[in-house]
Write an enzyme that holds these catalytic residues in place. Structure first.
Site, PDB file in Angstrom:
ATOM      1  N   GLY A  99       0.394  -6.851  -2.864  1.00  0.00           N
ATOM      2  CA  GLY A  99       0.902  -7.362  -1.587  1.00  0.00           C
ATOM      3  C   GLY A  99      -0.204  -8.108  -0.845  1.00  0.00           C
ATOM      4  O   GLY A  99       0.012  -9.196  -0.305  1.00  0.00           O
TER       5      GLY A  99
ATOM      6  N   ASN B 285      11.305   0.199   7.913  1.00  0.00           N
ATOM      7  CA  ASN B 285      10.464  -0.097   6.742  1.00  0.00           C
ATOM      8  C   ASN B 285       8.984   0.182   7.078  1.00  0.00           C
ATOM      9  O   ASN B 285       8.181  -0.719   7.296  1.00  0.00           O
ATOM     10  CB  ASN B 285      10.681  -1.560   6.319  1.00  0.00           C
TER      11      ASN B 285
ATOM     12  N   ILE C  98       8.112 -10.915   0.750  1.00  0.00           N
ATOM     13  CA  ILE C  98       6.880 -10.491   0.084  1.00  0.00           C
ATOM     14  C   ILE C  98       7.229  -9.154  -0.565  1.00  0.00           C
ATOM     15  O   ILE C  98       7.460  -8.159   0.123  1.00  0.00           O
ATOM     16  CB  ILE C  98       5.683 -10.466   1.068  1.00  0.00           C
ATOM     17  N   TYR C  99       7.382  -9.170  -1.857  1.00  0.00           N
ATOM     18  CA  TYR C  99       7.927  -8.021  -2.589  1.00  0.00           C
ATOM     19  C   TYR C  99       7.138  -7.735  -3.851  1.00  0.00           C
ATOM     20  O   TYR C  99       6.844  -8.642  -4.627  1.00  0.00           O
ATOM     21  CB  TYR C  99       9.390  -8.288  -2.995  1.00  0.00           C
TER      22      TYR C  99
ATOM     23  N   LYS D 159      -1.987  -3.474   9.598  1.00  0.00           N
ATOM     24  CA  LYS D 159      -3.341  -3.428   9.057  1.00  0.00           C
ATOM     25  C   LYS D 159      -3.936  -4.835   8.963  1.00  0.00           C
ATOM     26  O   LYS D 159      -5.128  -5.045   9.116  1.00  0.00           O
ATOM     27  CB  LYS D 159      -3.284  -2.785   7.678  1.00  0.00           C
TER      28      LYS D 159
ATOM     29  N   TYR E 120       1.562  -4.827   7.563  1.00  0.00           N
ATOM     30  CA  TYR E 120       1.363  -5.978   8.469  1.00  0.00           C
ATOM     31  C   TYR E 120       0.401  -5.640   9.604  1.00  0.00           C
ATOM     32  O   TYR E 120      -0.447  -6.454   9.976  1.00  0.00           O
ATOM     33  CB  TYR E 120       2.702  -6.449   9.043  1.00  0.00           C
TER      34      TYR E 120
HETATM   35  C1  LIG Z   1       4.966  -4.000   1.628  1.00  0.00           C
HETATM   36  C2  LIG Z   1       4.378  -4.391   0.267  1.00  0.00           C
HETATM   37  C3  LIG Z   1       4.584  -5.886   0.036  1.00  0.00           C
HETATM   38  C4  LIG Z   1       2.867  -4.066   0.318  1.00  0.00           C
HETATM   39  O1  LIG Z   1       2.302  -4.428  -0.925  1.00  0.00           O
HETATM   40  P1  LIG Z   1       1.379  -3.430  -1.739  1.00  0.00           P
HETATM   41  O2  LIG Z   1       0.843  -4.161  -2.910  1.00  0.00           O
HETATM   42  O3  LIG Z   1       2.111  -2.152  -1.981  1.00  0.00           O
HETATM   43  O4  LIG Z   1       0.243  -3.135  -0.653  1.00  0.00           O
HETATM   44  P2  LIG Z   1      -1.312  -3.155  -0.858  1.00  0.00           P
HETATM   45  O5  LIG Z   1      -1.705  -2.377  -2.076  1.00  0.00           O
HETATM   46  O6  LIG Z   1      -1.805  -4.561  -0.762  1.00  0.00           O
HETATM   47  O7  LIG Z   1      -1.722  -2.289   0.387  1.00  0.00           O
HETATM   48  C5  LIG Z   1      -2.225  -2.823   1.528  1.00  0.00           C
HETATM   49  C6  LIG Z   1      -1.872  -1.921   2.708  1.00  0.00           C
HETATM   50  O8  LIG Z   1      -0.456  -1.671   2.827  1.00  0.00           O
HETATM   51  C7  LIG Z   1      -0.253  -0.392   3.445  1.00  0.00           C
HETATM   52  N1  LIG Z   1       0.425   0.509   2.536  1.00  0.00           N
HETATM   53  C8  LIG Z   1       0.528   0.405   1.189  1.00  0.00           C
HETATM   54  N2  LIG Z   1       1.237   1.443   0.705  1.00  0.00           N
HETATM   55  C9  LIG Z   1       1.577   2.204   1.764  1.00  0.00           C
HETATM   56  C10 LIG Z   1       2.312   3.424   1.910  1.00  0.00           C
HETATM   57  N3  LIG Z   1       2.813   4.096   0.872  1.00  0.00           N
HETATM   58  N4  LIG Z   1       2.520   3.901   3.169  1.00  0.00           N
HETATM   59  C11 LIG Z   1       1.990   3.264   4.237  1.00  0.00           C
HETATM   60  N5  LIG Z   1       1.280   2.109   4.148  1.00  0.00           N
HETATM   61  C12 LIG Z   1       1.069   1.611   2.924  1.00  0.00           C
HETATM   62  C13 LIG Z   1      -1.621   0.152   3.754  1.00  0.00           C
HETATM   63  O9  LIG Z   1      -1.983  -0.283   5.045  1.00  0.00           O
HETATM   64  C14 LIG Z   1      -2.471  -0.534   2.687  1.00  0.00           C
HETATM   65  O10 LIG Z   1      -3.805  -0.584   3.022  1.00  0.00           O
HETATM   66  P3  LIG Z   1      -4.858   0.446   2.360  1.00  0.00           P
HETATM   67  O11 LIG Z   1      -4.678   0.344   0.880  1.00  0.00           O
HETATM   68  O12 LIG Z   1      -6.181  -0.053   2.839  1.00  0.00           O
HETATM   69  O13 LIG Z   1      -4.467   1.780   2.901  1.00  0.00           O
HETATM   70  C15 LIG Z   1       4.986  -3.574  -0.899  1.00  0.00           C
HETATM   71  O14 LIG Z   1       4.781  -2.204  -0.690  1.00  0.00           O
HETATM   72  C16 LIG Z   1       6.450  -3.843  -1.151  1.00  0.00           C
HETATM   73  O15 LIG Z   1       6.815  -4.719  -1.922  1.00  0.00           O
HETATM   74  N6  LIG Z   1       7.357  -3.074  -0.504  1.00  0.00           N
HETATM   75  C17 LIG Z   1       8.768  -3.225  -0.709  1.00  0.00           C
HETATM   76  C18 LIG Z   1       9.283  -4.566  -0.228  1.00  0.00           C
HETATM   77  C19 LIG Z   1       9.102  -4.779   1.244  1.00  0.00           C
HETATM   78  O16 LIG Z   1       9.324  -3.895   2.041  1.00  0.00           O
HETATM   79  N7  LIG Z   1       8.702  -6.016   1.586  1.00  0.00           N
HETATM   80  C20 LIG Z   1       8.519  -6.426   2.936  1.00  0.00           C
HETATM   81  C21 LIG Z   1       9.828  -6.803   3.524  1.00  0.00           C
HETATM   82  S1  LIG Z   1       9.606  -7.281   5.219  1.00  0.00           S
END
Ligand SMILES: CC(C)(COP(=O)(O)OP(=O)(O)OC[C@H]1O[C@@H](n2cnc3c(N)ncnc32)[C@H](O)[C@@H]1OP(=O)(O)O)[C@@H](O)C(=O)NCCC(=O)NCCS
Length: 174
Positions: free
Chosen positions: A109, A136, A97-98, A145, A143
């Site tokens: 995400g 990470n 999930i990226y 949350k 997750y």
């Molecule tokens: C992890 C990932 C998929 C989350 O997707 P995203 O679109 O950024 O996240 P969302 O906007 O849907 O955020 C949902 C929640 O994620 C968490 N989150 C998002 N950014 C964060 C940050 N900078 N620090 C901590 N938590 C964070 C929060 O809990 C957030 O909830 P909130 O907005 O109510 O505070 C994305 O950041 C990503 O692609 N990361 C790099 C790849 C990766 O690590 N993938 C997982 C491999 S196991």
């Protein structure tokens, strides 16, 4: 985010999948890993042959999130025997999930995560699980949350580096 579309992939999407797969994996993990280990992993896991095999596997599903025809994120879920570890065949693994860096924190995400849960409910699996690198923190809080709980730890090899993955799961109630 407005105007984002979720689209299921077919084999014709393999080139775009390779591109976003390599880009997002590199952006996420290059800062903490050697160039050589990254290259070994990317060459093996994101080769066109490997991705084509995964795209035609009936037990795997890939989705893109698109914004004005640009791919900004992707999801891969595995069922049954496509899971990278099989503790139980009636479970669903979120393997990838990226989101592209520029789009972090905009609920892309969350959109993909909700798709994974909808598939899990439709398939009536017992639980959804995944492995996440212990360093990470952004992903772990994402997750948590969403209600995931740690249940085990496993070793994941990136090139020759052994890293600890936290295994997390979420029970699915019908
Ligand atoms: C992890 C990932 C998929 C989350 O997707 P995203 O679109 O950024 O996240 P969302 O906007 O849907 O955020 C949902 C929640 O994620 C968490 N989150 C998002 N950014 C964060 C940050 N900078 N620090 C901590 N938590 C964070 C929060 O809990 C957030 O909830 P909130 O907005 O109510 O505070 C994305 O950041 C990503 O692609 N990361 C790099 C790849 C990766 O690590 N993938 C997982 C491999 S196991």
């Amino acid at each position: 985010m407005e105007q984002t579309k979720l689209r299921k992939l077919t084999i014709d999407d393999v080139d775009q999948l390779q591109k976003i797969g390599i880009q997002t994996f590199s952006d996420t993990f290059s800062p903490m890993n050697t160039e050589e280990n990254m290259k070994r992993y990317l060459d093996r896991e994101f080769s066109l042959d490997k991705l084509k095999t995964e795209l035609v596997d009936k037990n795997s599903e890939f989705y893109f999130v698109e914004l004005e025809n640009k791919v900004i994120g992707y999801l891969k879920v595995n069922l049954g025997r496509a899971q990278t570890e099989i503790q139980n065949e009636n479970t669903l693994e979120i393997q990838r999930i990226y989101v592209l860096k520029d789009f972090y924190g905009k609920k892309i995400g969350q959109l993909m995560y909700e798709k994974a849960i909808a598939i899990a409910k439709q398939k009536k699996v017992d639980y959804v699980w995944l492995g996440v690198w212990e360093e990470n923190h952004r992903a772990i809080s994402f997750y948590k949350k969403n209600g995931f709980k740690a249940f085990d730890k496993h070793i994941f090899k990136l090139g020759d580096d052994e890293q600890t993955d936290i295994m997390m799961k979420l029970e699915i109630k019908a």
